[in-house]
Design an enzyme around this catalytic site. Sequence first.
Site, mmCIF file in Angstrom:
data_model
loop_
_atom_site.group_PDB
_atom_site.id
_atom_site.type_symbol
_atom_site.label_atom_id
_atom_site.label_comp_id
_atom_site.label_asym_id
_atom_site.label_seq_id
_atom_site.Cartn_x
_atom_site.Cartn_y
_atom_site.Cartn_z
ATOM 1 C CD GLU A 1 50.437 48.690 13.485
ATOM 2 O OE1 GLU A 1 50.448 49.517 14.487
ATOM 3 O OE2 GLU A 1 49.503 48.946 12.892
ATOM 4 C CG HIS B 1 50.478 51.946 11.301
ATOM 5 N ND1 HIS B 1 49.085 51.194 11.488
ATOM 6 C CD2 HIS B 1 50.195 52.919 10.299
ATOM 7 C CE1 HIS B 1 48.200 51.824 10.669
ATOM 8 N NE2 HIS B 1 48.882 52.913 9.800
ATOM 9 C CB CYS C 1 46.194 54.304 11.533
ATOM 10 S SG CYS C 1 46.158 55.084 9.877
#
Lengths: 242, 752
Positions: A212, A210, A86
Amino acid sequence: MKFGVIQFPGSNCDQDVFHVLKHVLGQETVYLWHKDESLQGADAVIVPGGFSYGDYLRCGAIARFSPVMRSVVAHAAAGGPVMGICNGFQILCESGLLPGALIRNKGLHFVCRHVHIRSETPQTPFTCQIRTGAALKIPVAHGEGCYFADDATLARIEKNGQVVFRYCDAYGRLDGDATGACGSINPNGSRNNIAGICNEKRNVLGMMPHPERAAERELGSTDGLALFEGLAHTLALKGCLQ
Amino acid sequence: MKNVPMTPELIAKHGITPDEFKLILDILKREPNLTELGIFSVMWSEHCSYKNSKPELRKFPTSSAATLVKAGEENAGVIDIGDGLAIAFKIESHNHPSAVEPFQGAATGVGGIIRDIFTMGARPVALMNSLRFGEIRGDSAQAKTNRRLFAGVVSGISHYGNCIGLPTVGGEVYFDESYSGNPLVNVFCLGVLRHDQIQRGKATGEGNPVFYVGAKTGRDGLAGAAFASRDLTEESKEDRPAVQVGDPFLEKLLLEACLELFRHPEAVVGVQDMGAAGLTCSTCETASRAGTGIEIDLAKVPQRETGMTPYEIMLSESQERMLIIVRKGHEKTVLDIFKKWDLDAAEIGHVTSDGIMRVKNHGETVVEIPARRLADEAPVYSREARQPKPAPQLCAENLPQPDSRASLLKLLASPSIASKRWVYEQYDHMVRNGATVLPGSDAAVVRIPFETHDGVVFKNLAMTTDCNGFYCLLNPKVGGLIAVAEAARNLACSGAHPLAVTDNLNFGNPHHPENFHQLRECVEGIAEACRFFNTPVTGGNVSLYNQSPAGAIDPTPTIGMVGLIDDPTHITTQWFKQADDAIILLGGVGPSCLGGSQFAKEILGRKEGPCPEIDLEKELRLHDSVRAAIRMGLVKSAHDCSEGGLAVALAESCFAPSEAIGAEVDLSALENGKLADDVLFNESQSRVILTTRWENAGALLECLSARGQEATRIGRTGGDHLKIRLSSGQLEWAVTEMQNAWEECLPKCMGS
């Protein structure tokens, strides 16, 4: 092996990446403060999402001048893996580690939702364990994630196989409109549906989604975990060879 | 400066009544100067002093066994969640600023409530917001204004929350003409802390230095608290300088620096954010709480502009500033931490023992006011209350009977009921990897990690905001009861038991007896329900003067409620999970008629009563039954019936984010003599739709009936249609048809 997560003052996904690496993958992980040049011996560096220095000028435009980024550039030049997520992707582009730029979403709004991205190549330290063509369910959350590069650059990265991820539907199909409007498969109007790219040496990855946020079942998807596992696998192999 | 004569005009311009001025003379034993007058004006505004609402607010229950810090003691209440952890949460309005400058008004509202939470020593982990706007459909100038306000508020919230990195996990948005030109922007923040990390807003210890940290002071937001304590008029746009400008990046730095400083308890005596009334409020309140005095010198205050007068510096509401009382000898700890985060930290004064708030400017004393009398002895008014003339009542006999099939689609496509995806996709609702139930279900669920000997484990918190202003308009007392009951019901449906409440009381000008009646009755309803559900009010906010030239808003006492889910396997969402599950309706078609319903308002165009009824005993039995069934592992989905009634609740249950699922239900045995529209769309309370595996339906019904809970198997999930059988015939909708109506409404209205 050791992972380093960069902390700019406005990073806000740093703790999420740290949590996944340390608690989900069980890897040694350290924070790397933006004012320090030391990478503390990290084998791989993650540049997490957020708003690095507030990003009032242009996303990532100031972060590239930070002491820690000088070391990250050197680490990348030496072949060390670097992953920008990002805002981290924006910073890697601003730093010249990756070609192109991320501009305002075509729909003009910030957009946060689960999207699907198709893995285009296993030939990176991150995607080595992901089947090409697989559609991964991973969220995006950005206002400036529309990937833009001029025609020549775009042709070059396509030819070199530097496009790592493309926005797609749940079945990995790319067709459909690229308006970036609500509901379309391309959430921001990126050229060629590009969601992530790598450098020519393939050790630096930048991606808007993302991973994660898609590494634990409780959060609705574990498709993102494969990237971190792939990276850990690559580092482990490298460790064996040394 | 000292010589400005105190004319009646000047006093009135500061919103001070002649009686209040007499009280000021009595406190000071002399005439105030202009700066002092300004200070009294903001401290004694409704926004800071609650002078019109205090006697009402005292009716709220404020403690339960889990309460660690009570309402009113500090910036936010603190509630125990076990294992040495606690939560601090609060809701606050930024209605007036948002009406004149929606983007910054909403953005700074978010910033302000976040500061309230980390001031307590808590790390903020989640945001919600409760918004109200006027009608956004159509081409009228008013609709265009309302759309501009709606778009501006959403992007302001998105800007601030996303940048600072806090997920906006839930909330609500309603549209009604009464909010035209006077939108409501209520922002909620929740933070987590350990019991030993609670910070106090007290200036104790004579001689302890007072630090100013964070942003520099500018001329923005001058006397914003006083501005928020007036009606909105055509001239309100002239008050634009009273709106602050937010910088979320700076607040992020301030947040991290403060939390880092709080890890040095030996260095910190007290903390207070500079929100409404800025430097004025933070200095006199910290001194008042500690029973001390405070002395500061304005020359030492970091300033963004030159030539600011003491009046301007004291009344500025520049954002992202905090006051920290430091233990003498630990100044370096503060300076080092704030330098690390590249923030200003200036020692501007010290704690004294004479009880006086003394402000100097380059050594010359410009303000001398007894701190406690300023902070705590604002006049308190008991306003006159008069019951307004009752709203007209729908009469069942001669109601028109529009096509029920079309009515459901229309309701789903009405902005208040339609999907809020257009809103919540603009908010980063996933950052911090905490939201395990994303926006769209009855309540948001956020997991809170904490370290134990066995590694990282999680607490699961459910949270919701609720209020139906239409009900409160029809019957403020019952509307207040229902607001709390619905919040508790939403939590029950998500698998949680409620812990505590924060409230945001949005009403019209309290000098109008009808408005004050609404305030009093709503508070009584909320207080009664909070006692009943054992959910103390931990704090909140009062916003009066929500009044445009067209009149007052519908009374809107927004309830924010937080609950705990004991086991992550109990987390439940509202959507059907798979085909061939049994659908069980708890609470039947209900006793209430169509009065107060969205059907009455949207389909019949009649904003008429009566308000739906509520029986708290029955409501609590429902919540306990739902929770018991969830704990037994018998529940696949749970959704409460609220706006739009049973039919809308059934339709919403079909819209699972991963894959929509239809259903077939038969209500013909439950009709109780009601007409079709009444069965489908009445908004009777205390009703929930559960689904369970078909083979578990018997066990579930038995579990419910053992608790005395009325429950009926009404059908089965599956297919791509919603089919509802009534004695008058069968109605059918394709799920895609319903979902399109529901999803497309806001993007169409807003042009994207």
